[in-house]
Design a protein around this motif. Structure first.
Motif, mmCIF file in Angstrom:
data_model
loop_
_atom_site.group_PDB
_atom_site.id
_atom_site.type_symbol
_atom_site.label_atom_id
_atom_site.label_comp_id
_atom_site.label_asym_id
_atom_site.label_seq_id
_atom_site.Cartn_x
_atom_site.Cartn_y
_atom_site.Cartn_z
ATOM 1 N N PRO A 1 0.575 -1.355 -0.073
ATOM 2 C CA PRO A 1 -0.134 0.127 0.600
ATOM 3 C C PRO A 1 0.873 1.193 -0.164
ATOM 4 N N PRO A 2 1.937 1.099 0.563
ATOM 5 C CA PRO A 2 2.639 2.202 0.926
ATOM 6 C C PRO A 2 3.173 2.724 -0.575
ATOM 7 N N LEU A 3 3.706 2.115 -1.816
ATOM 8 C CA LEU A 3 3.794 2.043 -3.005
ATOM 9 C C LEU A 3 2.852 2.550 -3.920
ATOM 10 N N ASN A 4 1.992 2.928 -3.471
ATOM 11 C CA ASN A 4 0.537 3.320 -4.333
ATOM 12 C C ASN A 4 0.091 4.151 -3.314
ATOM 13 N N GLY A 5 -0.371 5.520 -4.278
ATOM 14 C CA GLY A 5 -1.162 6.093 -3.403
ATOM 15 C C GLY A 5 -1.583 7.509 -3.627
ATOM 16 N N VAL A 6 -2.234 8.362 -2.576
ATOM 17 C CA VAL A 6 -2.466 9.672 -2.976
ATOM 18 C C VAL A 6 -1.921 10.969 -2.187
ATOM 19 N N LEU A 7 -0.837 11.823 -2.261
ATOM 20 C CA LEU A 7 0.216 12.499 -1.927
ATOM 21 C C LEU A 7 -0.662 13.558 -1.197
ATOM 22 N N ARG A 8 -1.536 14.529 -2.059
ATOM 23 C CA ARG A 8 -2.451 15.462 -1.913
ATOM 24 C C ARG A 8 -3.735 15.811 -2.447
ATOM 25 N N VAL A 9 -4.564 16.804 -1.658
ATOM 26 C CA VAL A 9 -5.888 16.637 -2.922
ATOM 27 C C VAL A 9 -6.209 18.533 -2.100
#
Length: 244
Positions: free
Chosen positions: A38-46
């Motif tokens: 999981p930590p190697l795929n995701g959303v960093l900012r919105v």
């Protein structure tokens, strides 16, 4: 001391170095490595996006991979609560920690431990994978992504080996815009409580200082936080991590 904005920008830059998918614009920044961790795929900012719209778009970009949503101080203030109201599940609150390298404490290197830069990703990645939770079936993909890493900065990988050559400690030093950010600091379970994690961190701090870097940052897990506090790191912010 670098600003929190600079620390967050460095964090985004490192994880975007793993990206082989659609990153999007500054209002919704995503990264996708296809490593099943999981930590190697995701959303960093919105920022400036309706939670429902952001969630729908993030799910489209990250379909088929385990992922997390890093909701930090660079996202809209109500982002985390909005995502939770839509079914997102908070899995952790992780401190964003920083330190002035000149003010950090010394840490002794345990007897028999030899810390040096490594470029042998075929042995280095399995070592940190075992500690960080990357499953065996994801190691090959992680090695491929490390070999293709394309971040706008410098990555230095430090391996702590015993006399027999076994890697028992790891650390990844990410140097960008005069800042050191640490990733994959870990110790093999059977070698813990010997000071290896502190020694790996100290080695990365010394390496960065030798290159004129004055500030270090990291995002800590609960197991590592006491070690970093003893070295002189202090909390500058918090990430709320959500699954979605």
């Amino acid at each position: 001391m670098e600003s929190l904005d600079a620390v967050l920008a460095a964090h985004r830059a490192y994880l975007l170095g793993w990206n082989i998918g659609e990153a999007g614009g500054s209002d919704l920044v995503t990264y996708r490595s296809d490593v099943p961790h999981p930590p190697l795929n995701g959303v960093l900012r919105v920022t400036g996006r309706r939670p429902q719209d952001a969630l729908t778009e993030a799910r489209r970009r990250l379909d088929g991979v385990p992922r997390v949503w890093w909701v930090g101080p660079d996202s809209d203030a109500d982002a985390a609560d909005g995502l939770v109201s839509l079914g997102g599940v908070e899995v952790a609150r992780l401190p964003i920690m920083t330190a002035a390298i000149a003010d950090t404490a010394d840490a002794a290197t345990p007897a028999g431990l030899h810390i040096a830069e490594t470029t042998d990703l075929d042995t280095f990645v399995p070592a940190y994978a075992r500690v960080s939770g990357i499953p065996a079936e994801g190691v090959a993909a992680a090695i491929d992504r490390e070999k293709a890493f394309a971040g706008d900065g410098t990555v230095i990988r430090l391996a702590g080996r015993l006399d027999d050559g076994r890697i028992v400690g790891t650390a990844v030093a990410w140097l960008t815009d005069g800042l050191l950010t640490l990733y994959f600091v870990g110790t093999q379970p059977e070698e813990r409580r010997r000071g290896i994690g502190a020694a790996m961190t100290r080695a990365a701090l010394d390496l960065a200082a030798g290159r004129g870097v004055h500030t270090a940052a990291l995002t800590s897990t609960p197991i590592g936080e006491p070690v970093y506090r003893r070295l002189g790191f202090r909390t500058a912010g918090t990430f709320r991590l959500l699954t979605f």
